[in-house]
Design a protein around this motif. Sequence first.
Motif: not given
Length: 271
Positions: A117-118, A198-201, A147-148, A152-154
């Motif tokens: 998580i960045l 925002p989520a990737m793999a 982001g968290r 709601g963090e971007r």
Amino acid sequence: MLDARPPVTQMQRSQGAAQVVMGRRGLIDLAQRGSAKAMLPRMTAGLPEIVFLNTSGGLASGDRLEFGVTLRPGTAALATTQTAERAYRAEGPPAQARVTLTLGADARLDWLPQETILYDGARLDRVTLVDLAPGASCLMIEMLVLGRLAMGERPTRIALSDRRVIRRAGRILHHDALALDDAALSRLSNHALTGGRPAMASLVLAAPDAPDRLAALRAVLDEPGVDAAASAPPGRLVLRALAGDGWPLRRQIARALAALRPDPLPRTWQV
């Protein structure tokens, strides 16, 4: 006159390294120092497990973390992390993370860390190096969340350099690199990039029979809320996935792993 300048605060930095060597009969060597720890649970449902842990709780500016696994010929094992890794806001130099995986002839390793998580303002330089002897195979994943999301963090500020290199008998078989900075973040909504997700793999299977498993992998790429595609270059199988949240992404990766390996997921995973 008195010097009115405030004193310079020297921030404490986290340093850690954990290295595990395994053979067919189990553990051969274990070395660990600083914030890096490696645990080998006695009870496992499938392959022998190695669980890495960063006791500092995350990566901040100037931290350095190293994990390493060496498998002797004919050895099979699974390596994972106890929890998600977190890269925190950094005002100074980036955190450094290194993973080194060395497999002897006909060895098999599943490298299945939990997601990274960045946080906004994170700075991370990470390299994963895999060296395969003839006949060895490695299944590896990397999940990244910007982001968290539950809060709601971007992120609007990030400096990420992430490279994964797989070599067989000294020759590069797979080289995957991802670089993100502030300017790149502003363009991620482009559909040619991530479409704002925002989520990737990334999943890679490097094995002599990897291309033969393409149909089985594609058959399970239908998790709601996840866009995924798989291909089979010579000697490997590659999957990339994007999602709006980390949980559907994790579920998709879990299904992909079930299609590629007979063993259960690591016990530290919760899906």
